[in-house]
Design a protein around this motif. Structure first.
Motif: not given
Ligand code: RM4
Ligand code: MN
Ligand code: MN
Length: 410
Positions: A378, A271, A316
């Motif tokens: 997702l 991220s 994720q």
């Protein structure tokens, strides 16, 4: 001049797609049981209705992630948080198998009890050392019962103030105790020794960096290997160099993957700095290409999500890990080696950059379709209604049980 892999607008050719598929076929990553529970920071916890309450919930959530991604067949367990004292570990193993899951690394907890205020295996108090050693040996037994190959050790041991601790004494203490633990392990079991330079203590930690974990692992013998948690380094430390050295020494045992901006933030993998994880994968695949050796590396996630929904954050993470591993598989090693040998730094760097910036997502969706998986895990999860179901069911169960959160970390 050796050619560079891709022009910016080029699509992947069939050879590259094959490389991506081969990488995805072999890539697996373990989810952590504690990633599905209500965890928090030292300032408190924000509770989620859908957070797992017990081990069965954690297994169910981990199974969801595996069903959707096809690459998370095992879930790591944290002994104190996951096994009730009265519980037969075999029953947990069976419950996991029933839903298509295996139990993965066994993590003893030698940091939570009051007795560990001044450390566990490094404590000057013999009673604390004994409590820690006994718990680790019990965890070895559990690992054998549930057929887990990995005993994963992280020590909170350390001190807060200069002069407080005899660092050399503590080094010997932890080394000797871990030798005892190794003696109790089966020959096919692996002890993973994690390091961390700070937190919960801030002056020194007993296993502060990879060199200390390496030393202890060497002293313990062939069963012990170093575990690299990506969040456990100082800012700007070159983690892939550590990985390259450990690979070369055949001492890399596994990873705890997460991302960080400041410290041990346990954020979703990739991220903040996806290039970091890519560079780590690149070192591993480059090593394999150059040596012909396939090291056994336990890829594990160590994240706890305070505000993100836990299963979605895990999805994720897993999808990002797949993408970055696939990108690393695109690095043209023959070219890279030649560029390195001829001191062509731009050529060499471009090998990495072009692979990193290649869009592997279409190939990844294709790979999923071939396996009967949803092209976008997702999205499929969001459409499944699982979240709403568990939020309702677990909320009601919490009320029935009279629990509104939990004092334990996970
Ligand atoms: C530590 C370390 C360990 C994990 C605990 C909860 O910082 O990363 O791996 O078990 O946190
Ligand atoms: Mn960790
Ligand atoms: Mn950590």
């Amino acid at each position: 001049m050796w050619t560079i892999l891709l022009t910016p607008e080029a699509k992947m050719n069939s050879e590259q797609i094959e490389k991506v598929f081969a990488a995805l076929n072999e890539f697996q990553i373990e989810t952590p049981s504690w990633g599905f529970a209500n965890t928090g920071t030292r300032f408190g916890k924000f509770l989620q209705d859908g957070a797992a309450i017990d081990i069965n919930d954690k297994l169910s959530d981990a199974a969801q992630v595996h069903q959707l991604t096809g690459c998370c067949p095992s879930m790591a367990v944290h002994v104190l948080w996951d096994f009730e004292e009265s519980q037969d570990p075999l029953s947990v193993k069976r419950a996991a198998e029933k839903i298509g899951l295996k139990l993965g690394a066994v993590n003893p907890n030698i940091f939570q009890d009051q007795i560990y205020k001044y450390g566990s295996l490094c404590n000057r108090d013999a009673a604390a050392r004994k409590a820690a050693l006994t718990h680790i040996l019990d965890s070895v037994k559990i690992a054998k019962q549930i057929s887990s190959r990995y005993l994963s050790l992280w020590f909170a041991d350390g001190s807060n103030y200069p002069g407080q601790a005899n660092i050399r004494w503590r080094k010997k203490a932890i080394t000797e105790s871990l030798q005892e633990v190794a003696a109790a392990m089966d020959s096919d079991q692996v002890m993973l020794v994690e390091y961390k330079p700070f937190e919960p203590t801030f002056y020194h930690t007993d296993l502060a960096d990879w060199g200390m974990s390496y030393f202890v692992s060497k002293a313990v013998g062939p069963k012990a290997k170093v575990l690299v948690d990506t969040g456990h380094h100082y800012q700007a430390q070159n983690i892939e160099q550590i990985v390259a050295w450990l690979l070369d020494e055949e001492m890399l045992g596994g990873f705890h993957f997460n991302d960080r901006r400041y410290a041990d933030d346990d954020l979703t993998l990739g991220s903040i700095d996806p290039y970091q994880i890519f560079r780590i994968f690149n070192e591993i695949l480059f090593y394999r290409w150059e040596t012909g050796r396939t090291p056994e590396i336990a890829y594990m996630i160590d994240q706890s999500h305070n505000d993100k929904p836990k299963i979605e954050a895990t999805l994720q993470t897993v999808c990002t890990a797949q993408e970055l591993y696939a990108k690393a598989a695109l690095v043209p090693h023959t070219n890279l080696a030649k560029f390195q040998e001829s001191n062509d730094e731009i050529g060499a760097e471009e090998c990495l950059r072009e692979a990193f910036f290649a869009d592997v997502r279409p190939a990844l969706s294709e790979w999923r379709k071939v396996r009967g998986l949803a092209p976008n895990p997702l999205r499929a999860f969001r459409e499944s209604g699982y979240s709403a179901r568990i939020a309702k069911e677990r909320k009601e169960r919490r009320i029935a049980l009279g629990i509104h959160g939990t004092s334990s970390y996970a």
